[in-house]
Scaffold this motif. Sequence first.
Motif, mmCIF file in Angstrom:
data_model
loop_
_atom_site.group_PDB
_atom_site.id
_atom_site.type_symbol
_atom_site.label_atom_id
_atom_site.label_comp_id
_atom_site.label_asym_id
_atom_site.label_seq_id
_atom_site.Cartn_x
_atom_site.Cartn_y
_atom_site.Cartn_z
ATOM 1 N N GLU A 703 0.812 -1.212 0.000
ATOM 2 C CA GLU A 703 0.000 0.000 0.000
ATOM 3 C C GLU A 703 0.851 1.270 0.000
ATOM 4 O OE1 GLU A 703 -2.878 1.771 3.264
ATOM 5 O OE2 GLU A 703 -3.783 -0.009 2.329
ATOM 6 N N ILE A 704 1.875 1.298 0.823
ATOM 7 C CA ILE A 704 2.701 2.498 0.891
ATOM 8 C C ILE A 704 3.456 2.703 -0.425
ATOM 9 C CG2 ILE A 704 4.785 1.421 1.847
ATOM 10 C CD1 ILE A 704 5.120 3.934 3.596
ATOM 11 N N ASP A 705 3.751 1.637 -1.146
ATOM 12 C CA ASP A 705 4.422 1.758 -2.441
ATOM 13 C C ASP A 705 3.475 2.356 -3.481
ATOM 14 O OD1 ASP A 705 6.657 0.592 -1.275
ATOM 15 O OD2 ASP A 705 6.038 -1.436 -1.849
ATOM 16 N N ARG A 706 2.224 1.910 -3.403
ATOM 17 C CA ARG A 706 1.229 2.510 -4.310
ATOM 18 C C ARG A 706 1.032 3.996 -3.986
ATOM 19 N NH1 ARG A 706 -3.712 0.379 -3.452
ATOM 20 N NH2 ARG A 706 -3.147 -1.173 -1.881
ATOM 21 N N TYR A 707 1.068 4.303 -2.701
ATOM 22 C CA TYR A 707 0.973 5.706 -2.305
ATOM 23 C C TYR A 707 2.174 6.501 -2.807
ATOM 24 C CZ TYR A 707 1.269 9.870 0.648
ATOM 25 O OH TYR A 707 1.403 11.161 1.102
ATOM 26 N N ALA A 708 3.351 5.930 -2.717
ATOM 27 C CA ALA A 708 4.551 6.621 -3.193
ATOM 28 C C ALA A 708 4.466 6.908 -4.687
ATOM 29 C CB ALA A 708 5.790 5.781 -2.878
ATOM 30 N N LEU A 709 3.926 5.962 -5.437
ATOM 31 C CA LEU A 709 3.764 6.198 -6.876
ATOM 32 C C LEU A 709 2.706 7.273 -7.135
ATOM 33 C CD1 LEU A 709 3.999 2.586 -8.353
ATOM 34 C CD2 LEU A 709 5.733 4.393 -8.334
ATOM 35 N N ALA A 710 1.675 7.307 -6.322
ATOM 36 C CA ALA A 710 0.666 8.361 -6.456
ATOM 37 C C ALA A 710 1.277 9.726 -6.171
ATOM 38 C CB ALA A 710 -0.507 8.088 -5.505
ATOM 39 N N GLN A 769 11.195 -2.099 -4.579
ATOM 40 C CA GLN A 769 12.085 -1.791 -5.698
ATOM 41 C C GLN A 769 11.298 -1.390 -6.948
ATOM 42 O OE1 GLN A 769 14.465 -5.479 -5.612
ATOM 43 N NE2 GLN A 769 16.259 -4.145 -5.355
ATOM 44 N N THR A 770 10.148 -2.010 -7.145
ATOM 45 C CA THR A 770 9.313 -1.626 -8.292
ATOM 46 C C THR A 770 8.924 -0.155 -8.182
ATOM 47 O OG1 THR A 770 8.442 -3.876 -8.476
ATOM 48 C CG2 THR A 770 7.179 -2.119 -9.542
ATOM 49 N N ALA A 771 8.495 0.252 -6.991
ATOM 50 C CA ALA A 771 8.146 1.661 -6.781
ATOM 51 C C ALA A 771 9.366 2.556 -6.983
ATOM 52 C CB ALA A 771 7.568 1.848 -5.383
ATOM 53 N N LEU A 772 10.511 2.155 -6.423
ATOM 54 C CA LEU A 772 11.722 2.962 -6.569
ATOM 55 C C LEU A 772 12.162 3.067 -8.027
ATOM 56 C CD1 LEU A 772 13.924 1.871 -3.512
ATOM 57 C CD2 LEU A 772 12.398 3.840 -3.739
ATOM 58 N N TYR A 773 11.976 1.985 -8.779
ATOM 59 C CA TYR A 773 12.316 2.006 -10.199
ATOM 60 C C TYR A 773 11.531 3.122 -10.908
ATOM 61 C CZ TYR A 773 12.272 0.595 -15.124
ATOM 62 O OH TYR A 773 12.362 0.579 -16.496
ATOM 63 N N ASN A 814 5.896 7.325 -17.635
ATOM 64 C CA ASN A 814 4.499 6.997 -17.363
ATOM 65 C C ASN A 814 4.432 6.268 -16.022
ATOM 66 O OD1 ASN A 814 1.769 6.500 -17.549
ATOM 67 N ND2 ASN A 814 2.001 4.767 -18.944
ATOM 68 N N VAL A 815 4.100 6.999 -14.982
ATOM 69 C CA VAL A 815 4.078 6.418 -13.632
ATOM 70 C C VAL A 815 2.804 5.598 -13.457
ATOM 71 C CG1 VAL A 815 4.157 6.917 -11.161
ATOM 72 C CG2 VAL A 815 5.349 8.410 -12.765
ATOM 73 N N PRO A 816 2.925 4.285 -13.124
ATOM 74 C CA PRO A 816 1.719 3.459 -12.972
ATOM 75 C C PRO A 816 1.001 3.763 -11.661
ATOM 76 C CG PRO A 816 3.681 2.161 -12.463
ATOM 77 C CD PRO A 816 4.163 3.505 -12.928
ATOM 78 N N VAL A 817 -0.237 4.171 -11.759
ATOM 79 C CA VAL A 817 -1.039 4.441 -10.559
ATOM 80 C C VAL A 817 -2.357 3.698 -10.672
ATOM 81 C CG1 VAL A 817 -0.015 6.680 -10.026
ATOM 82 C CG2 VAL A 817 -1.947 6.554 -11.616
ATOM 83 N N GLN A 818 -2.929 3.370 -9.511
ATOM 84 C CA GLN A 818 -4.180 2.622 -9.452
ATOM 85 C C GLN A 818 -5.383 3.560 -9.411
ATOM 86 O OE1 GLN A 818 -2.673 -0.185 -10.450
ATOM 87 N NE2 GLN A 818 -4.161 -1.319 -9.213
ATOM 88 N N ALA A 819 -6.544 2.981 -9.592
ATOM 89 C CA ALA A 819 -7.771 3.779 -9.640
ATOM 90 C C ALA A 819 -8.116 4.414 -8.304
ATOM 91 C CB ALA A 819 -8.934 2.904 -10.127
ATOM 92 N N SER A 825 -4.346 8.441 -1.296
ATOM 93 C CA SER A 825 -3.563 9.631 -0.951
ATOM 94 C C SER A 825 -4.120 10.312 0.278
ATOM 95 C CB SER A 825 -3.550 10.609 -2.137
ATOM 96 O OG SER A 825 -2.892 10.033 -3.248
ATOM 97 N N ALA A 826 -5.458 10.373 0.383
ATOM 98 C CA ALA A 826 -6.081 10.989 1.562
ATOM 99 C C ALA A 826 -5.747 10.193 2.820
ATOM 100 C CB ALA A 826 -7.587 11.079 1.358
ATOM 101 N N LYS A 827 -5.788 8.867 2.715
ATOM 102 C CA LYS A 827 -5.475 8.025 3.863
ATOM 103 C C LYS A 827 -4.054 8.262 4.336
ATOM 104 C CE LYS A 827 -4.846 3.187 5.235
ATOM 105 N NZ LYS A 827 -5.037 1.762 4.878
ATOM 106 N N TRP A 828 -3.121 8.234 3.418
ATOM 107 C CA TRP A 828 -1.719 8.345 3.815
ATOM 108 C C TRP A 828 -1.324 9.778 4.184
ATOM 109 C CZ3 TRP A 828 1.802 4.793 5.160
ATOM 110 C CH2 TRP A 828 1.442 3.461 4.966
ATOM 111 N N ALA A 829 -2.023 10.738 3.664
ATOM 112 C CA ALA A 829 -1.773 12.116 4.090
ATOM 113 C C ALA A 829 -2.097 12.263 5.577
ATOM 114 C CB ALA A 829 -2.609 13.084 3.259
#
Length: 944
Positions: A703-710, A769-773, A814-819, A825-829
């Motif tokens: 989850e935090i990786d998806r947030y980082a990409l967002a 690592q995927t997120a960091l890439y 092209n940064v991959p982000v989920q729907a 983003s609101a949660k992690w903020a």
Amino acid sequence: MDYRKTLNLPETPFPMRGDLAKREPKWVAEWEENKIYAAIRAASQGRPKFILHDGPPYANGDIHIGHAVNKVLKDIIVKSRNMDGFDAQYVPGWDCHGMPIEIQIEKKYGKHLPVAEVQAKARAYALEQIERQRADFKRLGVLAEWDNPYLTMNYSNEADELRALAKIMEKGFVFRGLKPVNWCFDCGSALAEAEVEYADRTDPAVHVAFRFNDPAAVAAAFGLTGAVDGAIVIWTTTPWTLPANQALNVGPELTYALVKLTTPRATGGHLLIAADLVESCLQEWGLEGEIIAKAPGQALAGLEFRHPLYDADPGYQRCAPVHPADYVSLDAGTGVVHAAPAYGVDDFVSCKAHGLHDDAIINPVMGDGHYASTLPLFGGQLIWKANPEIIKALESVGSLLKQAPLKHSYMHCWRHKTPVIYRATSQWFAGMDRAVEGSPTLREMALKGIDNTQFYPAWGRARLHAMIANRPDWTLSRQRQWGVPMAFFVHKETGELHPRTPELLEQIAQRVEQHGIEAWQTLEPAELLGDEAPLYEKNRDTLDVWFDSGTTHATVLGGRDHAVKGSHADALRWPADLYLEGSDQHRGWFHSSLLTSCMMYGEPPYKALLTHGFVVDGKGRKMSKSVGNVIAPQKVSDSLGAEILRLWTASTDYSGELSISDEILKRVVESYRRIRNTLKFLLGNIEDFNLTEHGVAPGALFEIDRYALAMTARMQDEVLACYRRYEFHPAVSRLQIFCSEDLGAFYLDVLKDRLYTTGANSLARRSAQTALYHITHALLRLMAPILSFTAEEAWKDLHHGQDVGTIFTQLYHNVPVQADTDALSAKWARLREIRAEVMRQIEVVRTAGDIGSSLAAEVDITATGADVDLLQSLGDDLRFVLIVSRATVKPGAELAIAVNASGHAKCDRCWHHRADVGANADHPAICGRCVDNLFNDGESREHA
């Protein structure tokens, strides 16, 4: 067992120290050797074009910090546009003709050289200067078509400039006439508006009396009977113009007074001045008197007054008529303005409007600043040295009421820093208010063009608009040798142009195309005119260099009709998307380009204008060798690196003055180091990662990786929006905040445990690592337009030295982000807000000495409402987010955070304090999860 060796510690050849000054030249050489600019061009083929047209620097002297700012800004824009999916080309140019180079030739070889020799030496000198400047621009990391720049002295350019001249002549904008123009004695030539600057100067200010020529007519104008003796009084700071006086101007709507003096003077018992100024003038002159009559200025029209030197020499026994003129004001002086039409634009316009013919204009000042030898009393004298002599002569005949030194802002030549005068000469002009066949005037077309142009910053519109609205006709001709000739044949008796002038200009242009402007010098009129040759002479004037650069929209971009087929025209496009120069170019290149384009095509050659300010020192002072505050770009590149100059340029608000100093550059260096350290961490932690082999699908990421990409996607959108608006300092700020706060202080800080301690090929580590890439790719490409050397170096390291080409052929990532990005983003903020409060409480305990690192702490949180669910949703992963050894959550009335030192042993491997340290007899020094990560299937993690 040495557990450190079991950690996945970062590895990368990317060094902590940039060593920029030493390593950058190698990158410059590599870019040149590998033809990187050509590679960018090839990669961009077929995309929509974006044309930034280069305003040519002058080919004289080494580049200064202002040049560096200008070229770096252009380079940032071109690179950012290419990576944004455009075909953005950058053809650099140089302005090569004109006075400064000619002066250098005179200094080196002396004056009065044959024209052919001056031109040959000037051409060679310009090439030398171009080579020096080109090397310095390359050193700044600017990528451009350096092997094929445009030069205004290229034969094809010179020829096409003559064709541009022919075009505006055919349209009726060019005329010859006698007019006052800015004239520099040192240049021996007319100056363009942009070649004039203002500086303080002290001149003698004089109040001068002109005797009534017809006392009865003066009395009648004031409604009096009989006659009155006396004088009308003017005030001027240019006594040297008085020998050329031919009229007096008054405001038609102003009220004038006839003042009877208590004590009569040599000029009579009455003075005529503006009524509102009587009291202040009499006091200033030490006189007393009373107003006996008043009259409007219009009533004085036609009255004549004797020249103030009328009694000094028969050569001045003439009278000055009064002309009503709207420009007369009560701001200074007496409300009466002396008019010398040869030496003032308003004077000239007023006198011409009242019937004065060109051949009747008195014009005794020669091109070198001396009076003609035939001028009575002052012949042969330099005008500035003649001022005291003129004042003495005025005093001797009683015409001087007062003199005093006055410090005021005055016109100076921008090259020689010497005073400039208005001087009536026969010149070629482009008429601002000449309408052609019922079409709008040049001024009207230019003003409409300004309305249709975008300005960055917005205040540029009003500045350019005011300059066009108020400018006089453009003086196109110059009296020089090193310049594109106004290649006209002029009738020896009538002064008229040959009726086949446009056709002849094309024939001359064809010769210039083969042999340069030198072809005009060697051309015999008979070669083109045949039997008519004895009737005509060759015009010796050259074109204003602002016409050279001002027509490059045609000679380089090809013009609206694409009729010009130079070496760049096919690849470029008219109009340009953007012109970018310093704020002085509202008077210069922006201005001349607008006027030539409107004359040729009826519209501007650009869609947008970007203006940057001048560079000043840390105290806001202008750069000056005498002050010792000059910072040379070459020195900065050789000591700190050009990358630091680039970062300083991008991070400074260019819309105003750009401040630079050693202290400011030190701060920029620190900012650079923080960015470089972030890159080193990113590269080090994906050294063993291959996206194809190890990548985790976006939906399976932690989850935090998806947030980082967002976060990354949002940051990228914001930076790209800044780039597209040419707002670079907010872009730099956003990148720095992302590196230091979003990554350094949060995501990467949280990530270290997972990256270092979980299994090398575990989902936990590969997700990170995927997120960091993706973060690394996004960040490098966003940085590349600004930090070009660093981005290219990191790009090579990212690909382990493989030949993947340059980063500058890439598009933005092209940064991959989920729907669920918004909800995530609101949660992690909110989690970050709570985390920040936890960190503050931990710091209190640490400061008290109860713990060392945050991993020595255990945290118990009491939370309210949705925060409880939010925190509990992370399960045991909460402790990794907070970077503590244990974290619990329970509901309560308000947010409360309790921090205590852990009573458990510290794991030798992950440094967490856990109850199960030592539970495994084979590995008594480490905790249970480390045992699982090393010897079993690995720990169970999902969120962080």
